[in-house]
Motif scaffolding. Sequence first.
Motif, PDB file in Angstrom:
ATOM      1  N   GLU A  57       4.970  -6.972  -6.824  1.00  0.00           N
ATOM      2  CA  GLU A  57       5.352  -6.106  -7.939  1.00  0.00           C
ATOM      3  C   GLU A  57       5.877  -4.791  -7.380  1.00  0.00           C
ATOM      4  OE1 GLU A  57       2.217  -5.018 -10.676  1.00  0.00           O
ATOM      5  OE2 GLU A  57       3.599  -3.897 -11.950  1.00  0.00           O
ATOM      6  N   ASN A 115       8.679  -3.391 -13.410  1.00  0.00           N
ATOM      7  CA  ASN A 115       8.205  -2.863 -14.692  1.00  0.00           C
ATOM      8  C   ASN A 115       9.370  -2.272 -15.468  1.00  0.00           C
ATOM      9  OD1 ASN A 115       5.121  -3.020 -14.522  1.00  0.00           O
ATOM     10  ND2 ASN A 115       5.654  -2.028 -12.588  1.00  0.00           N
ATOM     11  N   GLU A 147       8.668  -7.155 -16.136  1.00  0.00           N
ATOM     12  CA  GLU A 147       7.380  -6.977 -16.798  1.00  0.00           C
ATOM     13  C   GLU A 147       7.539  -6.046 -17.999  1.00  0.00           C
ATOM     14  OE1 GLU A 147       4.134  -5.876 -14.252  1.00  0.00           O
ATOM     15  OE2 GLU A 147       4.454  -7.575 -12.895  1.00  0.00           O
ATOM     16  N   ASP A 177       2.927  -7.689 -19.576  1.00  0.00           N
ATOM     17  CA  ASP A 177       2.039  -6.877 -18.751  1.00  0.00           C
ATOM     18  C   ASP A 177       0.891  -6.319 -19.595  1.00  0.00           C
ATOM     19  OD1 ASP A 177       1.232  -5.592 -16.458  1.00  0.00           O
ATOM     20  OD2 ASP A 177       2.852  -4.126 -16.438  1.00  0.00           O
ATOM     21  N   LYS A 198       0.073 -11.183 -17.764  1.00  0.00           N
ATOM     22  CA  LYS A 198      -0.745 -10.484 -16.780  1.00  0.00           C
ATOM     23  C   LYS A 198      -2.003  -9.961 -17.449  1.00  0.00           C
ATOM     24  CE  LYS A 198       0.933  -8.343 -13.115  1.00  0.00           C
ATOM     25  NZ  LYS A 198       1.753  -7.447 -12.238  1.00  0.00           N
TER      26      LYS A 198
HETATM   27 CA    CA Z   1       3.056  -4.006 -14.173  1.00  0.00          CA
END
Ligand code: CA
Length: 273
Positions: A57, A115, A147, A177, A198
């Motif tokens: 990530e 993200n 995400e 997320d 997630k």
């Molecule tokens: Ca994240």
Amino acid sequence: AKAEGRNRVAFFEAAMQASLLHRYELEQDLRAALRLGQFELWVQAQFEGGAKMNGAEALVRWRHPVRGLVSPAEFIPIAEETGLIVPLGAWVLRSACEAIRALQGAGRSLRISVNVSARQFLEHDFIAQVREILEQSGADPSRLTLELTESVLIDSFDVVAGRMRELHALGIRFSLDDFGTGYSSLAYLKRLPLSELKIDRSFVRDVPADPEDAALVEGIIAVAHLLHLDVVAEGVETPEQQQFLRAAGCGSFQGFLLHRPQPIDDWLKDVFG
Ligand code: CA
Ligand code: C2E
Ligand code: CA
Ligand code: CA
């Protein structure tokens, strides 16, 4: 007592002014940070099953000349309010796609997750930006995971779902997320082209000891399986947490137990050996 009250008011006003000043200064500095090249891209690796690394990530860091390394928890909200998240997010995406391209070139099929803030995703030309970055970098879209958090769904569901479908058609994966911390309904989830959920760190923290959190985690994993989604647990810090999550059916793991975030160039060097 009156003097004391006055002092207290003065104290609060001073504290308030100090925090406003702090915020104002951060905002001013943040505006210049992109131009001055003060952002750094860090990554935290993700692992499948036992110990097989399957990607990382991307996590942005701000190296402030005076304050040192500033946490994204502190500056991302300001970047969102000021709109700076749009160019900053594009910079993160471009850097991540360049890393994907480098990995591909070396024959390593690792994924990178990025993200994306709601504000960035809802920008009118977000899709065009993503296409351009993919083209310029030469990154394989199927190696890119975006995400999103449930906050993106405050906007029109149809607009969001439509955009997601368009990007998914390019091969991009989507991950939801911080799952469980927002308000999205399962009916909504079913209608989005998601590949992954997630589990938020707040649910992972107290397992397996806390029976309520243990039940919640099991429930989240069951939902993910029902919707045919991969599950990634974040914030895994102990072998006991990982063991519990694995037994509950979670497929991938991220956390200090397995890897601490590091600058992306260092990570790439390690990967290339
Ligand atoms: Ca994240
Ligand atoms: P997130 O997306 O939930 O990212 C996970 C956060 O948990 C990261 O914090 C990571 O360093 C931290 N973490 C990972 N494993 C562990 C662990 O085992 N224990 C503990 N205590 N923490 C762990 P970080 O890097 O400070 O990022 C905070 C948040 O800032 C992220 O939360 C994400 O929402 C946001 N963020 C970071 N980079 C970006 C970005 O490029 N764009 C946007 N829009 N947001 C970003
Ligand atoms: Ca989280
Ligand atoms: Ca609890």
